[in-house]
Design a protein around this motif. Sequence first.
Motif, PDB file in Angstrom:
ATOM      1  N   MET B   1      -5.013  -1.210  -5.123  1.00  0.00           N
ATOM      2  CA  MET B   1      -5.666  -1.602  -3.866  1.00  0.00           C
ATOM      3  C   MET B   1      -4.753  -1.232  -2.697  1.00  0.00           C
ATOM      4  O   MET B   1      -3.575  -1.547  -2.704  1.00  0.00           O
ATOM      5  CB  MET B   1      -5.923  -3.119  -3.883  1.00  0.00           C
ATOM      6  CG  MET B   1      -6.769  -3.575  -2.736  1.00  0.00           C
ATOM      7  SD  MET B   1      -7.706  -5.083  -3.098  1.00  0.00           S
ATOM      8  CE  MET B   1      -6.437  -6.288  -3.478  1.00  0.00           C
ATOM      9  N   THR B   2      -5.307  -0.566  -1.663  1.00  0.00           N
ATOM     10  CA  THR B   2      -4.470  -0.306  -0.496  1.00  0.00           C
ATOM     11  C   THR B   2      -4.383  -1.574   0.338  1.00  0.00           C
ATOM     12  O   THR B   2      -5.360  -2.315   0.477  1.00  0.00           O
ATOM     13  CB  THR B   2      -5.038   0.808   0.410  1.00  0.00           C
ATOM     14  OG1 THR B   2      -6.413   0.560   0.598  1.00  0.00           O
ATOM     15  CG2 THR B   2      -4.799   2.189  -0.158  1.00  0.00           C
ATOM     16  N   ALA B   3      -3.206  -1.779   0.882  1.00  0.00           N
ATOM     17  CA  ALA B   3      -3.003  -2.950   1.713  1.00  0.00           C
ATOM     18  C   ALA B   3      -3.846  -2.814   2.984  1.00  0.00           C
ATOM     19  O   ALA B   3      -4.032  -1.710   3.495  1.00  0.00           O
ATOM     20  CB  ALA B   3      -1.534  -3.078   2.063  1.00  0.00           C
ATOM     21  N   ALA B   4      -4.354  -3.943   3.474  1.00  0.00           N
ATOM     22  CA  ALA B   4      -5.077  -3.918   4.747  1.00  0.00           C
ATOM     23  C   ALA B   4      -4.075  -3.638   5.867  1.00  0.00           C
ATOM     24  O   ALA B   4      -4.364  -2.925   6.822  1.00  0.00           O
ATOM     25  CB  ALA B   4      -5.779  -5.246   4.982  1.00  0.00           C
ATOM     26  N   LEU B   5      -2.891  -4.237   5.718  1.00  0.00           N
ATOM     27  CA  LEU B   5      -1.838  -4.022   6.704  1.00  0.00           C
ATOM     28  C   LEU B   5      -0.553  -3.671   5.964  1.00  0.00           C
ATOM     29  O   LEU B   5      -0.154  -4.377   5.039  1.00  0.00           O
ATOM     30  CB  LEU B   5      -1.621  -5.296   7.531  1.00  0.00           C
ATOM     31  CG  LEU B   5      -0.443  -5.267   8.522  1.00  0.00           C
ATOM     32  CD1 LEU B   5      -0.687  -4.261   9.640  1.00  0.00           C
ATOM     33  CD2 LEU B   5      -0.197  -6.648   9.116  1.00  0.00           C
ATOM     34  N   ASP B   6       0.052  -2.560   6.352  1.00  0.00           N
ATOM     35  CA  ASP B   6       1.299  -2.154   5.722  1.00  0.00           C
ATOM     36  C   ASP B   6       2.301  -1.810   6.830  1.00  0.00           C
ATOM     37  O   ASP B   6       2.145  -0.813   7.521  1.00  0.00           O
ATOM     38  CB  ASP B   6       1.038  -0.939   4.817  1.00  0.00           C
ATOM     39  CG  ASP B   6       2.194  -0.719   3.850  1.00  0.00           C
ATOM     40  OD1 ASP B   6       3.213  -1.427   3.962  1.00  0.00           O
ATOM     41  OD2 ASP B   6       2.066   0.170   2.977  1.00  0.00           O
ATOM     42  N   VAL B   7       3.269  -2.683   7.002  1.00  0.00           N
ATOM     43  CA  VAL B   7       4.261  -2.492   8.062  1.00  0.00           C
ATOM     44  C   VAL B   7       5.518  -1.930   7.427  1.00  0.00           C
ATOM     45  O   VAL B   7       6.014  -2.474   6.437  1.00  0.00           O
ATOM     46  CB  VAL B   7       4.568  -3.842   8.753  1.00  0.00           C
ATOM     47  CG1 VAL B   7       5.648  -3.682   9.811  1.00  0.00           C
ATOM     48  CG2 VAL B   7       3.301  -4.431   9.352  1.00  0.00           C
ATOM     49  N   LYS B   8       6.000  -0.819   7.984  1.00  0.00           N
ATOM     50  CA  LYS B   8       7.161  -0.176   7.358  1.00  0.00           C
ATOM     51  C   LYS B   8       8.263   0.078   8.377  1.00  0.00           C
ATOM     52  O   LYS B   8       8.075   0.842   9.318  1.00  0.00           O
ATOM     53  CB  LYS B   8       6.741   1.172   6.767  1.00  0.00           C
ATOM     54  CG  LYS B   8       5.829   1.044   5.568  1.00  0.00           C
ATOM     55  CD  LYS B   8       5.440   2.428   5.073  1.00  0.00           C
ATOM     56  CE  LYS B   8       4.629   2.317   3.790  1.00  0.00           C
ATOM     57  NZ  LYS B   8       3.947   3.575   3.469  1.00  0.00           N
TER      58      LYS B   8
END
Lengths: 340, 321
Positions: B1-8
Motif C-alpha cells: 500500500m502506498t502511504a497517503a503521506l510520505d515525508v522524507k
Amino acid sequence: MTVPILMIDAVSKRFTRRPGLAERLAGKFTGGGKPVTVHALTDVSLEVAKGEVLGIVGESGCGKSTLGRVIAGIHAPTSGSVTLNGQQIADQRRGNIHKLTTQVQMIHQDPFASLNPRMKVGETLAEGPRYHGIIPADQVRTRIRALLEQVGLEAAYADRLPHQFSGGQRQRIAIARALAMQPEVLVLDEAVASLDVSIQAQVLNLFMDLRHDLGLTALFISHDLSVVRHVCDRVAIMYLGRLVELAPADQLYADPRHPYTRALFASIPTVGTGRGRFEAIKGEIPSPIAPPPGCAFHPRCPFAGPRCRAEVPRLTTAGPVRTVACHLNDGGVDMQKGAA
Amino acid sequence: MTAALDVKGLTTRFETRAGHVTAVNDVSFAVQPGRIMGLVGESGSGKSVTGFSILGLIDAPGEVTAGAVLVDGVDLRQLSTEDLRKMRGRKVAMVFQDPMMTLNPVLRVGDQMTMAVRVHQPMSKSDALQHARKALEVVGIPSPAERLKAYPHQLSGGMRQRVAIAMALLHSPSVIIADEATTALDVSIQGQILAEVRELADETGAAIVWITHDLAVVSSLADDICVMYAGRIVERGTAEQVIGGPRHPYTQGLLDSIPARHEPGRKLPQIPGSTPQLSRLPEGCPFQPRCPRATDLCRTEPPLDVRDGQAVLCHHPLEGV
Ligand SMILES: Nc1ncnc2c1ncn2[C@@H]1O[C@H](COP(=O)(O)OP(=O)(O)OP(=O)(O)O)[C@@H](O)[C@H]1O
Ligand SMILES: Nc1ncnc2c1ncn2[C@@H]1O[C@H](COP(=O)(O)OP(=O)(O)OP(=O)(O)O)[C@@H](O)[C@H]1O
Ligand code: SF4
Ligand code: SF4
Ligand SMILES: [Mg+2]
Ligand SMILES: [Mg+2]
C-alpha cells in the motif's frame, strides 16, 4: 478530620454583566443589552483542615477560579461566608481585609503574566513582605535568598529579570513569592497547566517537598485529574458553580459516585490505556447564565429522571467521609435504573 | 500500500538574529490511509513548523531547505505555487488550535462551506449545501441544517472546532493535519471530538497527523507515534511500541514523569534541566545535557537505530519490549 483552618459556608457568587455581542446574536437572551446574571458559585460549603491539600476539579467556567478568589479575599461572596482560623475573610469590615488576605496567597497559571517584567526577581519577592511588614526590613534580603534556594533556584537569581527564566523557573519564582508572605493557605490555580510535562514533574515535586517541610494547607485547582490525584488528599468536583462530589482522593478515584464524576473520569484519555479507550460525555456544557433547573447535569446525565429536572439535589453523605449531590444517592435508586 | 503521506528528510530553517536555527531537522515519517499519526513533543520542539512545512506554508524568515512531501505519491515540494494551492484543501487539509483561523466571522457557516466546496468542485449551490450538511453530520453536529444558518460566534468553542474539521473534510482529503485541535477545549468536548476523529479515520480512510503536546491524547487516539525533540523525530513506532516499550531515553523520561504512572504522593522521576533553545544546541545529540545514558560518544550525531519498525535516534537506545 482535624480542626478545619478554612471554612467555606454556603458561598454563592453572582456576577452581573452585559451580554457580549456574540451572546446577543446567539439569541441566548431576550431583552437586548440588559445586564445578565452569571451564577459563578451557588451554595458551596467546604472545610479544609490544617495541612490538607484539597483538589478542585471541573470544566471551564464551573467556578473554580471564582472560589479561589473568594477564599483569597479578592471577591466578596454574594452570600455566605469564608472564615480562616475562626476569622471571617468574606464580608469583612474594611480594616481587617488587608491583614487577613495576606494569609491566603494565590498562584496563577501563567507565571510570566504574573511577574513584573521590569522588576528584578529579588525585588518582586521582597515587595509584598516589605509592604505588609511581614519580614523585618534588615532580614528581607537573607530571607529572599533562602526562599529562592528553597524553591530550587540559585540565590544569585535575585538579581535577574523574569524574561531570563524558563517557564518552570518562573513558576518556582511565583511559588517563592507566595511563600514570602508566610501564608496560612495557598491557592494554586492551574499552577502547572502551562508547563511541559518534563517541567511539570519538577514543579509538582517541589510542591510536594514544600508541603511536607512547611505543612502547607492548599487548594489545588486543576482540570488535570491525574495531577490532582497525585498531590491532593481530598478532591471536590464542581459542575456549573456547584459542588457535586467531595471525597478523599483514593476513594473518589476508586469509586466515583456522582454521574458527572464518573463520566468525567471515563472521558479523559490516559497514557497507556490503548486506542479509543475513553467514552465521551454527550451534550454541551450549559451556560452559567441560565443553568438548567433541578440538577444542572440532567441534560447530559444518563440516569436523569423526572425528579432531576425539578429538584436540585442536596449534598448528602455517601460514606463516613464523603458527600455527593445526586438524587440517586439519597433515594436509594440504583444506577442501572435511573432516578425516579 | 502506498502511504497517503510520505515525508522524507524534511528540513526547515529560520533566519534569526542568533543565526540559522533548524526548527525541523531531517524529519521523516509515513502515514497510511485510515491511520492516525500522533506527533508529540514539548513546546518549541518543532511540531507546528513540521505541519506548516508539509503544507508549504513557511514564509520568510523561514525556508524549507530539503526533503520531499509525497501525498498519494505526488511531491508537493515539486509543484508550482498554483498547483500546490489546488492540492491544499482538496488533498491535504489543516485544522488549527483556533478554529477562527479557518472560519470567516462575517459569513454564515453554510455560506462559507458552500463557497469552500465550489472552489474545488463545480456544483450547484444547493448541492454544495447538501454536501456541507453531510460533512457537519460526520463530525457529530446535532441539527446540522440549523447550524448552517449560524454565524461562527453563535456556536460554542467545541462546535466551532467541529465546523473547522468539517470544512477540512469537504473534499475528502487524503491527508488531514490537525495542530492542537482539541487543546483549548474542555475535556468532555475533547472526548467527543477525539471519538469522532477516530471514527472519521476508520470510515473515510483519511490519513491524519494529530499534532499535540498531550501524551495521553496521542496514546488513546493514535495508531502510530512520532516523538519530537529540538526539531528532530527522536522516536517513531506504533503507539504500542512507543508507549509500551519506549527506546529513546527522552521518550522514557517523558512517560516516567506522568503522575498517573506512580503511587499518589510519591516523588516523580523528573528530566533534569529544561527544553533547549534551538540557537544553543550542544554538538551531537541535542538531549545529551539532560540524558541519564549520555556518554562521550553522544557528542557525535546519533545514528538511526531501527528494530521491528520502531526507530530511534540514539547512540544507546533502551531495550524497549
Ligand atoms: N469578574 C467576572 N465578571 C463576570 N463574570 C465572571 C467574572 N469572573 C468569572 N465570571 C464567570 O463566572 C463563571 C465561573 O468562572 P471561573 O473563572 O470561576 O471558572 P473556572 O472554573 O475557573 O474556569 P476555567 O477552567 O476556564 O478557568 C464563568 O461563567 C465566568 O465567565
Ligand atoms: N517565524 C519564526 N521565526 C523564527 N523562529 C521560529 C519561527 N516560527 C517558529 N520558530 C521556531 O521554531 C521552533 C519550533 O516551533 P514550533 O512552533 O514548531 O513548536 P511547537 O512544537 O509547535 O511548540 P508548541 O507546543 O509550543 O506549539 C521554535 O523554537 C520556534 O522558536
Ligand atoms: S440528580 Fe439526576 S440528573 Fe443529576 S446527576 Fe443525579 S441522576 Fe443525574
Ligand atoms: S544519543 Fe546519547 S545523549 Fe542522546 S539520547 Fe541517546 S544516550 Fe542520550
Ligand atoms: Mg479558572
Ligand atoms: Mg505548535
